[in-house]
Design a protein around this motif. Sequence first.
Motif, PDB file in Angstrom:
ATOM      1  N   HIS A  19     -83.965  92.121  32.879  1.00 18.69           N
ATOM      2  CA  HIS A  19     -85.161  92.900  33.206  1.00 18.69           C
ATOM      3  C   HIS A  19     -85.934  92.263  34.361  1.00 18.69           C
ATOM      4  CE1 HIS A  19     -84.533  95.306  29.605  1.00 18.69           C
ATOM      5  NE2 HIS A  19     -85.562  96.051  29.949  1.00 18.69           N
ATOM      6  N   LEU A  20     -86.140  90.946  34.274  1.00 20.89           N
ATOM      7  CA  LEU A  20     -86.847  90.258  35.356  1.00 20.89           C
ATOM      8  C   LEU A  20     -86.089  90.384  36.676  1.00 20.89           C
ATOM      9  CD1 LEU A  20     -88.024  86.907  33.699  1.00 20.89           C
ATOM     10  CD2 LEU A  20     -89.438  88.889  34.270  1.00 20.89           C
ATOM     11  N   TYR A  21     -84.780  90.173  36.613  1.00 16.62           N
ATOM     12  CA  TYR A  21     -83.925  90.212  37.800  1.00 16.62           C
ATOM     13  C   TYR A  21     -83.923  91.611  38.429  1.00 16.62           C
ATOM     14  CZ  TYR A  21     -79.440  89.724  40.363  1.00 16.62           C
ATOM     15  OH  TYR A  21     -78.443  89.695  41.311  1.00 16.62           O
ATOM     16  N   SER A  22     -83.902  92.637  37.579  1.00 21.68           N
ATOM     17  CA  SER A  22     -83.815  94.014  38.068  1.00 21.68           C
ATOM     18  C   SER A  22     -85.056  94.445  38.827  1.00 21.68           C
ATOM     19  CB  SER A  22     -83.569  94.981  36.902  1.00 21.68           C
ATOM     20  OG  SER A  22     -82.342  94.699  36.268  1.00 21.68           O
ATOM     21  N   GLU A  50     -68.751  99.840  38.311  1.00 26.72           N
ATOM     22  CA  GLU A  50     -69.386 100.825  39.179  1.00 26.72           C
ATOM     23  C   GLU A  50     -70.884 100.910  38.931  1.00 26.72           C
ATOM     24  OE1 GLU A  50     -68.186 102.481  41.644  1.00 26.72           O
ATOM     25  OE2 GLU A  50     -66.070 101.968  41.421  1.00 26.72           O
ATOM     26  N   GLY A  51     -71.336 100.457  37.781  1.00 25.38           N
ATOM     27  CA  GLY A  51     -72.761 100.449  37.495  1.00 25.38           C
ATOM     28  C   GLY A  51     -73.464  99.371  38.307  1.00 25.38           C
ATOM     29  N   PRO A  52     -74.806  99.386  38.366  1.00 23.02           N
ATOM     30  CA  PRO A  52     -75.542  98.320  39.058  1.00 23.02           C
ATOM     31  C   PRO A  52     -75.187  96.952  38.484  1.00 23.02           C
ATOM     32  CG  PRO A  52     -77.009 100.144  38.475  1.00 23.02           C
ATOM     33  CD  PRO A  52     -75.699 100.415  37.800  1.00 23.02           C
ATOM     34  N   THR A  53     -75.220  95.920  39.301  1.00 28.30           N
ATOM     35  CA  THR A  53     -74.805  94.586  38.865  1.00 28.30           C
ATOM     36  C   THR A  53     -75.598  94.067  37.665  1.00 28.30           C
ATOM     37  OG1 THR A  53     -74.061  94.092  41.104  1.00 28.30           O
ATOM     38  CG2 THR A  53     -74.388  92.227  39.628  1.00 28.30           C
ATOM     39  N   PRO A  54     -76.926  94.294  37.552  1.00 24.70           N
ATOM     40  CA  PRO A  54     -77.613  93.857  36.323  1.00 24.70           C
ATOM     41  C   PRO A  54     -77.022  94.474  35.059  1.00 24.70           C
ATOM     42  CG  PRO A  54     -79.210  94.431  38.023  1.00 24.70           C
ATOM     43  CD  PRO A  54     -77.869  94.849  38.536  1.00 24.70           C
ATOM     44  N   GLU A  77     -81.602  84.313  51.141  1.00 26.89           N
ATOM     45  CA  GLU A  77     -81.740  84.086  49.709  1.00 26.89           C
ATOM     46  C   GLU A  77     -82.516  85.245  49.069  1.00 26.89           C
ATOM     47  OE1 GLU A  77     -80.634  83.270  46.813  1.00 26.89           O
ATOM     48  OE2 GLU A  77     -80.496  81.180  47.427  1.00 26.89           O
ATOM     49  N   SER A  78     -82.174  85.543  47.815  1.00 28.07           N
ATOM     50  CA  SER A  78     -82.835  86.627  47.093  1.00 28.07           C
ATOM     51  C   SER A  78     -84.275  86.250  46.775  1.00 28.07           C
ATOM     52  CB  SER A  78     -82.073  86.928  45.800  1.00 28.07           C
ATOM     53  OG  SER A  78     -80.755  87.341  46.084  1.00 28.07           O
ATOM     54  N   PRO A  79     -85.120  87.246  46.482  1.00 31.04           N
ATOM     55  CA  PRO A  79     -86.519  86.954  46.155  1.00 31.04           C
ATOM     56  C   PRO A  79     -86.648  86.204  44.831  1.00 31.04           C
ATOM     57  CG  PRO A  79     -86.026  89.266  45.811  1.00 31.04           C
ATOM     58  CD  PRO A  79     -84.846  88.681  46.510  1.00 31.04           C
ATOM     59  N   MET A  80     -87.837  85.679  44.578  1.00 27.99           N
ATOM     60  CA  MET A  80     -88.097  84.884  43.378  1.00 27.99           C
ATOM     61  C   MET A  80     -87.812  85.671  42.095  1.00 27.99           C
ATOM     62  SD  MET A  80     -89.120  81.750  44.007  1.00 27.99           S
ATOM     63  CE  MET A  80     -90.227  81.209  42.707  1.00 27.99           C
ATOM     64  N   SER A  81     -88.062  86.976  42.120  1.00 25.73           N
ATOM     65  CA  SER A  81     -87.810  87.788  40.924  1.00 25.73           C
ATOM     66  C   SER A  81     -86.347  87.744  40.515  1.00 25.73           C
ATOM     67  CB  SER A  81     -88.233  89.239  41.172  1.00 25.73           C
ATOM     68  OG  SER A  81     -87.510  89.785  42.266  1.00 25.73           O
ATOM     69  N   MET A  82     -85.445  87.449  41.477  1.00 25.59           N
ATOM     70  CA  MET A  82     -84.025  87.349  41.187  1.00 25.59           C
ATOM     71  C   MET A  82     -83.572  85.899  40.997  1.00 25.59           C
ATOM     72  SD  MET A  82     -82.750  90.256  43.907  1.00 25.59           S
ATOM     73  CE  MET A  82     -80.993  89.992  43.681  1.00 25.59           C
ATOM     74  N   LEU A  97     -75.253  87.806  37.621  1.00 18.49           N
ATOM     75  CA  LEU A  97     -76.506  87.918  38.363  1.00 18.49           C
ATOM     76  C   LEU A  97     -76.391  87.227  39.717  1.00 18.49           C
ATOM     77  CD1 LEU A  97     -79.235  87.479  35.599  1.00 18.49           C
ATOM     78  CD2 LEU A  97     -78.219  89.569  36.505  1.00 18.49           C
ATOM     79  N   ALA A  98     -75.663  86.104  39.776  1.00 15.69           N
ATOM     80  CA  ALA A  98     -75.420  85.456  41.065  1.00 15.69           C
ATOM     81  C   ALA A  98     -74.572  86.347  41.967  1.00 15.69           C
ATOM     82  CB  ALA A  98     -74.738  84.106  40.848  1.00 15.69           C
ATOM     83  N   ALA A  99     -73.576  87.023  41.372  1.00 20.14           N
ATOM     84  CA  ALA A  99     -72.763  87.965  42.148  1.00 20.14           C
ATOM     85  C   ALA A  99     -73.628  89.086  42.704  1.00 20.14           C
ATOM     86  CB  ALA A  99     -71.639  88.530  41.277  1.00 20.14           C
ATOM     87  N   GLY A 100     -74.587  89.548  41.894  1.00 18.50           N
ATOM     88  CA  GLY A 100     -75.505  90.575  42.373  1.00 18.50           C
ATOM     89  C   GLY A 100     -76.350  90.076  43.532  1.00 18.50           C
ATOM     90  N   SER A 101     -76.775  88.821  43.469  1.00 15.45           N
ATOM     91  CA  SER A 101     -77.538  88.223  44.563  1.00 15.45           C
ATOM     92  C   SER A 101     -76.705  88.174  45.842  1.00 15.45           C
ATOM     93  CB  SER A 101     -77.982  86.816  44.155  1.00 15.45           C
ATOM     94  OG  SER A 101     -78.714  86.183  45.183  1.00 15.45           O
ATOM     95  N   ILE A 102     -75.416  87.834  45.682  1.00 11.74           N
ATOM     96  CA  ILE A 102     -74.506  87.774  46.836  1.00 11.74           C
ATOM     97  C   ILE A 102     -74.297  89.170  47.428  1.00 11.74           C
ATOM     98  CG2 ILE A 102     -72.128  87.276  47.525  1.00 11.74           C
ATOM     99  CD1 ILE A 102     -72.237  85.150  45.133  1.00 11.74           C
TER     100      ILE A 102
END
Length: 640
Positions: free
Chosen positions: A109-112, A260-264, A473-478, A373-378
């Motif tokens: 939830h935080l990451y999304s 196929e869904g969003p990474t989170p 780098e991704s934002p702090m929320s991620m 979640l790291a893959a989503g950041s990438i």
Amino acid sequence: MDFTYTILIPLIPLAVFLLLGLNYNKIKPAVSGWIGSLGLFTSFALSYYTAYQYFLVVGKNAEGVYQQFVYKWRWMSFTDTLQIDMGVMIDQISVMMLIVVSTISFMVHLYSRGYMKGDTGYTKFFAFLSLFTFSMMGLVLATNLFQIYIFWELVGVSSFLLIGYYYTKPSAVAAAKKAFIVTRFADLGFLIGILIVGYYSGSFDFQTINAIDGPVIANWASTTFMGLSVFTWAMMLIFIGGAGKSAMFPLHIWLPDAMEGPTPVSALIHAATMVVAGVYLVARLFPIFHFVDDGYALNLVMWVGAFSSLFAAIIALTQNDIKRVLAFSTMSQIGYMMLALGVSEYEGHGGLGYMASMFHLFTHAMFKGLLFLAAGSIIHAVHSNFLKDMGGLRKYMPVTHITFLIAALSISGFPGFAGFFSKDEILVAAFEHNKIIYVITVVVAALTAFYMFRLYFGIFWGKDKKYEHRPHESPMSMTIPLMFLAFMSIATGYIHFSEYVTADHIPFEAHLNYPLAAIAVGVGLLGIILAYVFYKKPTNLPDKVSNAFGNLYKWAYHKFYIDEVYMFVTKEIIFKRISTPFAWFDKKIVDGTMNLVGNSTVAASKGIKGIQSGKVQDYAFAFIAGAVVLAMIFIYNAMI
């Protein structure tokens, strides 16, 4: 201690789902992200408070045995003994699973909030996340088979909504339908197994059917079918449902497409919710699996888990989409958990496999959630899922780089990280029970280290790509969820798990087996070193090796054509050979018969409809003609 408050843990996400779902056009996206996150934080805090109270304060009785606290309310009643209740069960594995689900879901939830920023369906996405969390929490707190089945199906619906979230994308819609249909077929077996247990035991309640001296275990041999007790058949059918949900061979085909869904969503499905539900189900019914027919059904769990683990690891070696590599990695690690249950006994140190399975489920949730979640950041940085589009990212994404490395070391079983401790317990349990299974686990450990560091070196080292837009780098929320899960990917390994979760509810002390640990670390290091040689810098070694394996590499790259086999069976056999003749019979015979009856009625009505034309002259003519005919008949008879 009264644990009735735990009903709030799943109800809070349900309330969030209803609030966001019913008002998604009225609530601003930024507000909906906070509502979803704060709601999950409340469930997260309550889950940790429950774990503290249960494991450290009131969970054990005077004999040092962990108790079960059950609060239930009657929903439906069929007989004096066969009833369906709704409620919550607080015991070792349900509390453990509350920690897993609430932790990963809260982090997602935080990451999304950062990952989904700007998405047109932002509020709807958080509503679906909350529904998923409610479904999984309801599943792990269930007190009986039917309650767990209800939430089991809700998990399936939630996954359908989240996998197909990008509903304008045909591949996402197809993936959602595939996941839903495959798991529904598996769940049919689950439902039949539930009905068999209810019919022959007279109860669906977990406390009743799992009791060592209860109706199932004490009288399991009273009714048999084809040489096995009906309860063994029931457990094998129930395991089919678990195998479908946990993507075990051959019901795994939905899993890669679910990316196929969003990474989170991938993190939530693969780390804490859908795929571990099957493992939890077997653990919840472990006494029956173990005692009935000398563990015949449990042997099935062991071999399916072992084969799935090796099968998925081999495929993961060849995939180039980083999310699909992680998907097959999940299938492999879930296989580890299943085989650990399969090699376990019930009492004392013999229950090492059960404890190891739950331990690995716990640690795996942390490092696999981190990996996704790291893959989503990438992906967020380079706008691609494929290794060919990545390289040198350590310079641009230091937080993602370090956290991904921690997760990769953990899943590879590197000493000091959480995965080392949980995986070691599985290897020891397998070695003590079945040497073939042990060899498989060692091979899978080596393959896991290789394909994970193939990803690591390919993404963060290798050749620095000429990126269209400079990665950042991704934002702090991620990154905050990444850092928290990185900490958990180390710290959770130091929990003395055998003191908290065991098959017979009695704590025992587990020790590190240094010779077996040395073998596991050795093969893991071998995998890391090979990945370093192959992928640290650009070389032609990967191409040479893949060419040397020839068709084997090709088959692994194409996932051994299992999807094609399914499509052939579906289209060429079921549709053409079975469905088409049935459709012809339905259309020509059934519909034809009905059409014949209808057409005959219409034709007859056309022929006689003039009798009631509504014209006076027609009625007068018919009356006079009838009178004349009757008169002629009367005169004729009189003359005779």
